[in-house]
Design a protein around this motif. Structure first.
Motif, PDB file in Angstrom:
ATOM      1  N   PHE A 266       0.814  -1.226   0.000  1.00  0.00           N
ATOM      2  CA  PHE A 266       0.000   0.000   0.000  1.00  0.00           C
ATOM      3  C   PHE A 266       0.841   1.268   0.000  1.00  0.00           C
ATOM      4  N   ARG A 267       1.975   1.238   0.801  1.00  0.00           N
ATOM      5  CA  ARG A 267       2.654   2.528   1.052  1.00  0.00           C
ATOM      6  C   ARG A 267       4.061   2.604   0.462  1.00  0.00           C
ATOM      7  N   SER A 268       4.501   1.542  -0.208  1.00  0.00           N
ATOM      8  CA  SER A 268       5.778   1.658  -0.936  1.00  0.00           C
ATOM      9  C   SER A 268       5.558   2.533  -2.156  1.00  0.00           C
ATOM     10  N   PRO A 269       6.602   3.099  -2.728  1.00  0.00           N
ATOM     11  CA  PRO A 269       6.450   3.836  -3.994  1.00  0.00           C
ATOM     12  C   PRO A 269       5.763   2.935  -5.027  1.00  0.00           C
TER      13      PRO A 269
ATOM     14  N   VAL B 219      -0.561   0.662  -3.669  1.00  0.00           N
ATOM     15  CA  VAL B 219      -1.977   0.898  -3.970  1.00  0.00           C
ATOM     16  C   VAL B 219      -2.387   2.343  -3.671  1.00  0.00           C
ATOM     17  N   TRP B 220      -1.910   2.862  -2.495  1.00  0.00           N
ATOM     18  CA  TRP B 220      -2.359   4.224  -2.117  1.00  0.00           C
ATOM     19  C   TRP B 220      -1.599   5.322  -2.872  1.00  0.00           C
ATOM     20  N   SER B 221      -0.689   4.913  -3.775  1.00  0.00           N
ATOM     21  CA  SER B 221      -0.111   5.961  -4.649  1.00  0.00           C
ATOM     22  C   SER B 221      -0.921   6.058  -5.927  1.00  0.00           C
TER      23      SER B 221
ATOM     24  N   ARG C 162      14.486  -8.160   2.183  1.00  0.00           N
ATOM     25  CA  ARG C 162      13.249  -8.670   1.608  1.00  0.00           C
ATOM     26  C   ARG C 162      12.900  -9.991   2.261  1.00  0.00           C
ATOM     27  N   ALA C 163      11.634 -10.123   2.632  1.00  0.00           N
ATOM     28  CA  ALA C 163      11.191 -11.292   3.405  1.00  0.00           C
ATOM     29  C   ALA C 163      11.509 -12.596   2.679  1.00  0.00           C
ATOM     30  N   GLY C 164      11.349 -12.586   1.332  1.00  0.00           N
ATOM     31  CA  GLY C 164      11.578 -13.792   0.537  1.00  0.00           C
ATOM     32  C   GLY C 164      13.029 -14.217   0.479  1.00  0.00           C
TER      33      GLY C 164
END
Ligand code: APR
Length: 265
Positions: free
Chosen positions: A33-36, A39-41, A243-245
């Motif tokens: 949602f909030r990374s560059p 979704v919210w960008s 990164r989690a992966g």
């Protein structure tokens, strides 16, 4: 850096609970949602509140289109989801509290998953005009495929087949109350943890984002895996930037190496 320490914390923990956010699913192709570029960008979160969904057929149509497109993309669990399922099977974590609605933890084999923001895998009737932030539907509920079949047949905002009310995915939108039974289960897991590992969350949306602090106040150590800084980094006992992966498979390798070493001694 940090995977070794995290592997040691996991090995020593009696009751590790993992708390995940959208960042654990980005490597499955689901934007957060909030990374560059998140979704919210691209969309205004104020359009996605519970009351806007109730009042606006346009918001409902957009929401259904977005859900349908994501379903069509058939996202699969990534190594991060699979490692958490494996750690649960080994008894190294007791469960996952996730803010995600994508169902990928369950698809990866995790058995104890608390979906604090609900799930997009089911749809339900929320009634004709629920006033408060709580669904007041007739009881109709179906798998999400029910809606997608109607969308493919041309429906844009399928009404409840029982009462004609509004149908919504089983997700918790801004301005909607979280489900009390889910909150209760998340609280019990959190208070019983002696290690809370927060993975792929900006830790900004409450009450969910309060879970790591609640765990610490109950005596748990806090570890954070995130590829960007979070507001709880300073309070955490361990921060693993990455990164989690990539981090989680590395942690599993460390645990396996430790086990091999202790077996050979
Ligand atoms: N590995 C590690 N961290 C990652 C990865 C990755 N592969 N991809 C993204 N991240 C990080 C981002 O840097 C960001 O800090 O994950 C975090 C995701 O934060 P958000 O996009 O804010 O998602 P989340 O914390 O889950 O949002 C909480 O807000 O919009 C609401 O209901 C929605 O459940 C969501 C809630």
């Amino acid at each position: 850096m940090g995977s070794t320490e995290l592997a040691a914390l996991l090995a020593d923990a009696r009751s590790c609970v993992v708390f995940t956010g959208a960042g654990i699913s980005t490597e499955s192709g689901i934007p957060d949602f909030r990374s560059p570029g998140g979704v919210w960008s691209r969309y205004d979160p104020r359009d996605f509140t519970f009351s806007r969904y109730v009042r606006s057929p346009e918001v409902r149509e957009l929401s259904w289109r977005m859900r349908y497109e994501l379903w069509q993309s058939a996202p699969r669990p990534n190594p991060a989801h699979r490692v958490l399922a494996d750690l649960e099977a080994r008894g190294l974590i007791v469960g996952v509290i996730t803010q995600n609605i994508d169902g990928l933890h369950q698809d990866a084999g995790s058995r104890r998953v608390v979906e604090i923001h609900g799930s997009s895998r089911d749809v339900l009737c929320i009634g004709a005009s629920p006033r408060t932030g709580t669904p007041q539907g007739c009881g109709f509920k179906a798998p999400h495929e029910w809606a997608y079949e109607l969308l493919e047949a041309g429906a844009l905002d399928p009404p409840c087949p029982e009462c004609g009310g509004i149908v919504k995915t089983g997700t918790v939108s801004f301005g909607q109350n979280l489900y009390p039974d889910v909150l209760e289960e998340a609280g019990a897991l959190t208070r019983g943890a002696d290690l809370l590992v927060a993975i792929g969350s900006s830790l900004q949306v409450h009450p969910a984002a309060g879970i790591p602090t609640t765990a610490q106040e109950a005596g748990a150590a806090l570890a954070i895996i995130n590829d960007e800084p979070t507001p709880l980094d300073d309070a955490a006992d361990l921060v693993v930037r990455g990164r989690a992966g990539e981090v989680l498979p590395e942690v599993t390798r460390m645990i396996d190496d430790d086990n091999d070493r202790s077996r050979s001694e």
